[in-house]
Design a protein around this motif. Structure first.
Motif, PDB file in Angstrom:
ATOM      1  N   VAL A  14      -2.543  -2.586  12.289  1.00  0.00           N
ATOM      2  CA  VAL A  14      -1.569  -1.873  11.474  1.00  0.00           C
ATOM      3  C   VAL A  14      -0.389  -2.778  11.169  1.00  0.00           C
ATOM      4  CG1 VAL A  14      -2.209   0.384  12.374  1.00  0.00           C
ATOM      5  CG2 VAL A  14      -0.422  -0.916  13.504  1.00  0.00           C
ATOM      6  N   ALA A  15       0.228  -2.543  10.049  1.00  0.00           N
ATOM      7  CA  ALA A  15       1.309  -3.409   9.600  1.00  0.00           C
ATOM      8  C   ALA A  15       2.552  -3.200  10.452  1.00  0.00           C
ATOM      9  CB  ALA A  15       1.624  -3.119   8.142  1.00  0.00           C
ATOM     10  N   SER A  16       3.111  -4.314  10.918  1.00  0.00           N
ATOM     11  CA  SER A  16       4.348  -4.243  11.672  1.00  0.00           C
ATOM     12  C   SER A  16       5.497  -4.562  10.730  1.00  0.00           C
ATOM     13  CB  SER A  16       4.307  -5.237  12.832  1.00  0.00           C
ATOM     14  OG  SER A  16       4.029  -6.534  12.343  1.00  0.00           O
ATOM     15  N   GLN A  17       5.840  -3.581   9.878  1.00  0.00           N
ATOM     16  CA  GLN A  17       6.900  -3.800   8.908  1.00  0.00           C
ATOM     17  C   GLN A  17       7.621  -2.485   8.653  1.00  0.00           C
ATOM     18  OE1 GLN A  17       5.173  -4.950   5.145  1.00  0.00           O
ATOM     19  NE2 GLN A  17       3.265  -3.938   5.655  1.00  0.00           N
ATOM     20  N   THR A  18       8.860  -2.586   8.258  1.00  0.00           N
ATOM     21  CA  THR A  18       9.672  -1.406   8.006  1.00  0.00           C
ATOM     22  C   THR A  18       9.261  -0.770   6.681  1.00  0.00           C
ATOM     23  OG1 THR A  18      11.346  -2.679   6.821  1.00  0.00           O
ATOM     24  CG2 THR A  18      11.570  -2.505   9.223  1.00  0.00           C
ATOM     25  N   PRO A  19       9.595   0.513   6.490  1.00  0.00           N
ATOM     26  CA  PRO A  19       9.292   1.147   5.197  1.00  0.00           C
ATOM     27  C   PRO A  19       9.930   0.424   4.029  1.00  0.00           C
ATOM     28  CG  PRO A  19       9.826   2.811   6.848  1.00  0.00           C
ATOM     29  CD  PRO A  19      10.094   1.484   7.481  1.00  0.00           C
ATOM     30  N   ALA A  20      11.151  -0.082   4.217  1.00  0.00           N
ATOM     31  CA  ALA A  20      11.809  -0.802   3.121  1.00  0.00           C
ATOM     32  C   ALA A  20      11.021  -2.051   2.735  1.00  0.00           C
ATOM     33  CB  ALA A  20      13.232  -1.181   3.529  1.00  0.00           C
ATOM     34  N   ARG A  21      10.532  -2.771   3.742  1.00  0.00           N
ATOM     35  CA  ARG A  21       9.750  -3.962   3.447  1.00  0.00           C
ATOM     36  C   ARG A  21       8.431  -3.585   2.782  1.00  0.00           C
ATOM     37  NH1 ARG A  21       7.304  -8.577   7.568  1.00  0.00           N
ATOM     38  NH2 ARG A  21       6.500  -9.925   5.915  1.00  0.00           N
ATOM     39  N   ALA A  22       7.832  -2.485   3.203  1.00  0.00           N
ATOM     40  CA  ALA A  22       6.584  -2.041   2.592  1.00  0.00           C
ATOM     41  C   ALA A  22       6.782  -1.708   1.115  1.00  0.00           C
ATOM     42  CB  ALA A  22       6.036  -0.830   3.342  1.00  0.00           C
ATOM     43  N   ILE A  23       7.908  -1.074   0.807  1.00  0.00           N
ATOM     44  CA  ILE A  23       8.191  -0.738  -0.600  1.00  0.00           C
ATOM     45  C   ILE A  23       8.417  -1.998  -1.411  1.00  0.00           C
ATOM     46  CG2 ILE A  23       9.855   0.377  -2.129  1.00  0.00           C
ATOM     47  CD1 ILE A  23      10.244   2.496   0.053  1.00  0.00           C
ATOM     48  N   ARG A  24       9.187  -2.945  -0.849  1.00  0.00           N
ATOM     49  CA  ARG A  24       9.408  -4.211  -1.555  1.00  0.00           C
ATOM     50  C   ARG A  24       8.095  -4.933  -1.795  1.00  0.00           C
ATOM     51  NH1 ARG A  24      13.879  -4.678   2.019  1.00  0.00           N
ATOM     52  NH2 ARG A  24      12.672  -6.118   3.344  1.00  0.00           N
TER      53      ARG A  24
END
Length: 520
Positions: A377-387
């Motif tokens: 699973v991706a270890s990234q914040t929602p903001a980074r996922a949107i970007r």
């Protein structure tokens, strides 16, 4: 059945090598496209709201009068689609003038009353008048070249204007309106693999004595309705039919296609390093026993019967959703969008997607497509996922729009296309969310659903539920869906879930639909 193994992103070395390969392919593609323009002078003009492109084999020379050639595209074509023909005649010494009919390419006007002959004739009148006004064009040596809808337009125009020196009709749709013996000096070209109606139209024109010259028609073997435009034989026939010829440069009809193909390859390879850049690495997380039991069959359970049942149910869901979408697309509000064919296709995709999502939700748990257990699973914040999603969607738009626009046909939004874009992209997104729900991360399931979609859409055109022109664009539609499957497989190694492949795929599929099909 044990859980599916985790799918890890490519190693760093592989990512770097693919980035280098993409850069090399992009550089080669750019060089090929630059070479295609070598020795040509190009000027964009707009006269009476009709966008046109002048192509000359050198700088204008008012002291040397040349033949002038007006080149007209077919339905859903554009001046850019006909550019290789303009290059050929310009290198043979003529001045080529490409035209964008109303509703096509860079022309923001609507088609009018069903691509009326009056609208087409008015656009041609503007083009012929402009070409005659050029100081380096001999007004007595004007030739018209048209493809499909454009072939019908130029033959009708030449029949009513005997001052036109010669005419070339490629893939003439019908000849019933032409008076016997007119236009004079008409060359017919038809692809050997075209639909029978186009072959019959050429035969009818020849039998009615419309053509005068070396022979009634030229049949180019092994090409269909679009590829006939790029066949070397087609280009040789047109160049030899010029009223006078000043040069013997061999045609190079594949230059722009080859450059565009290299760009497509570059973007396809480049999606791996781009995904690595914006999504980063992932960490494998093992699901809890309860979650594992919900998404995977217990070990030791017979596989064949469960797999077969699931496959048949999901296949049936895709067929039913697509069939119902095809049946109701003609009466949906999307069918009244000012986008010929594209409005119908958008409605079809929207309904198919809604039914696929809803139908899958109500399937019995045993027949739903299982998710992949032990999935990283991706270890990234929602903001980074949107970007990342925005960046990848922009990359997808560039990947599909740039090669099409530079090497095939116009893919730049003008006029109403700007507000149509989000509507078409939204319909594509809903459809691909449905595909992702059935696929559950498996490439073969994506391939199955998109294959069913292509077959259903083609069948609906054959039986009359969809516009017949759909059959001509289905190959491109299938290629775009195949590209989505490839990209989704890559993205699945970096970010789990259904929404990211669907967003990127919607950009790949929706942009060409909204920008290349005619405005009405």
């Amino acid at each position: 059945m044990s859980a599916a193994p985790p799918r890890h992103p490519p190693r760093t070395r592989t990512v770097v090598l693919l980035a280098v390969l993409a850069a090399v392919a992009a550089a080669l593609g750019t060089a090929v496209l630059v070479r295609a323009d070598a020795g040509l002078t190009v000027r964009q003009v707009t006269v009476d709201a009709v966008p046109m492109t002048e192509v000359r084999g050198g700088p204008p020379n008012p002291d040397a009068r040349r033949p002038g050639v007006v080149i007209a595209h077919g339905f859903a074509g554009s001046a850019r689609l006909m550019r290789p023909i303009a290059d050929t005649v310009a290198r043979r010494g003529a001045v080529a003038l490409l035209i964008d009919f109303a509703g096509h390419g860079a022309n923001p006007a609507g088609l009018g009353a069903g691509t009326s002959p009056a609208t087409l004739a008015a656009n041609l009148d503007v083009a012929v008048g402009h070409l005659r006004s050029q100081p380096d064009v001999d007004p007595a040596q004007i030739m018209l070249v048209g493809h499909s809808m454009g072939a019908g337009a130029v033959t009708r125009y030449a029949a009513e204007h005997p001052e036109i020196a010669r005419t070339v009709a490629i893939s003439l749709p019908e000849a019933g309106e032409l008076p016997p013996g007119r236009p004079t000096e008409l060359l017919l070209i038809v692809g050997g693999a075209e639909f029978p109606a186009f072959r019959r139209a050429a035969d009818d024109a020849a039998k009615r004595g419309v053509t005068v010259g070396r022979r009634p028609a030229a049949v180019v073997p092994g090409v269909e309705h679009i590829s006939v435009l790029f066949a070397p034989r087609t280009h040789e026939e047109i160049a030899d039919w010029l009223p006078s010829m000043d040069g013997n440069a061999p045609p190079r009809p594949f230059d722009r296609l080859a450059g565009a193909a290299l760009l497509v390859f570059a973007f396809a390879v480049g999606v791996v390093p781009v995904a690595a850049l914006f999504l980063g690495r992932r960490t494998a997380v093992t699901l809890s026993p309860a979650r594992r039991s919900a998404v995977a069959l217990p070990s030791g359970r017979p596989v064949s019967s469960a797999t077969a049942l699931r496959g048949f149910v999901l296949l049936g869901l895709a067929v039913l959703a697509g069939g119902f979408g095809a049946a109701v697309a003609a009466i949906l509000p999307t069918n009244r969008l000012p986008l010929a064919v594209g409005g119908h296709v958008s409605g079809f995709l929207l309904v198919t997607g809604i039914l696929t999502i809803g139908g899958h939700r109500w399937l019995p748990a045993a027949t739903r497509a299982p998710e992949i257990a032990d999935e990283p699973v991706a270890s990234q914040t929602p903001a980074r996922a949107i970007r990342a999603a925005l960046a990848l969607a922009a990359y997808a738009i560039l990947a599909v729009a740039l090669p099409i626009h530079l090497g095939l046909t116009s893919a730049r939004p003008v006029g109403a296309r700007w507000w149509l874009l989000p509507l078409v992209l939204g319909a594509c997104l809903v459809f691909l969310l449905g595909v992702e729900r059935i696929a559950a991360g498996r490439t073969w399931r994506r391939l199955l659903v998109v294959a069913v979609t292509v077959v259903v859409l083609s069948t609906s055109a054959v039986v009359g539920l969809a516009p017949g022109f759909v059959l001509l664009v289905v190959p491109l539609f299938a290629v775009l869906l195949g590209w989505y499957v490839l990209w989704a497989a890559v993205l699945g190694r970096y970010a789990p879930g259904r929404w990211l492949p669907a967003v990127v795929g919607a950009a790949l599929l929706g942009w060409p639909i909204a920008t290349t099909l005619p405005l009405t």
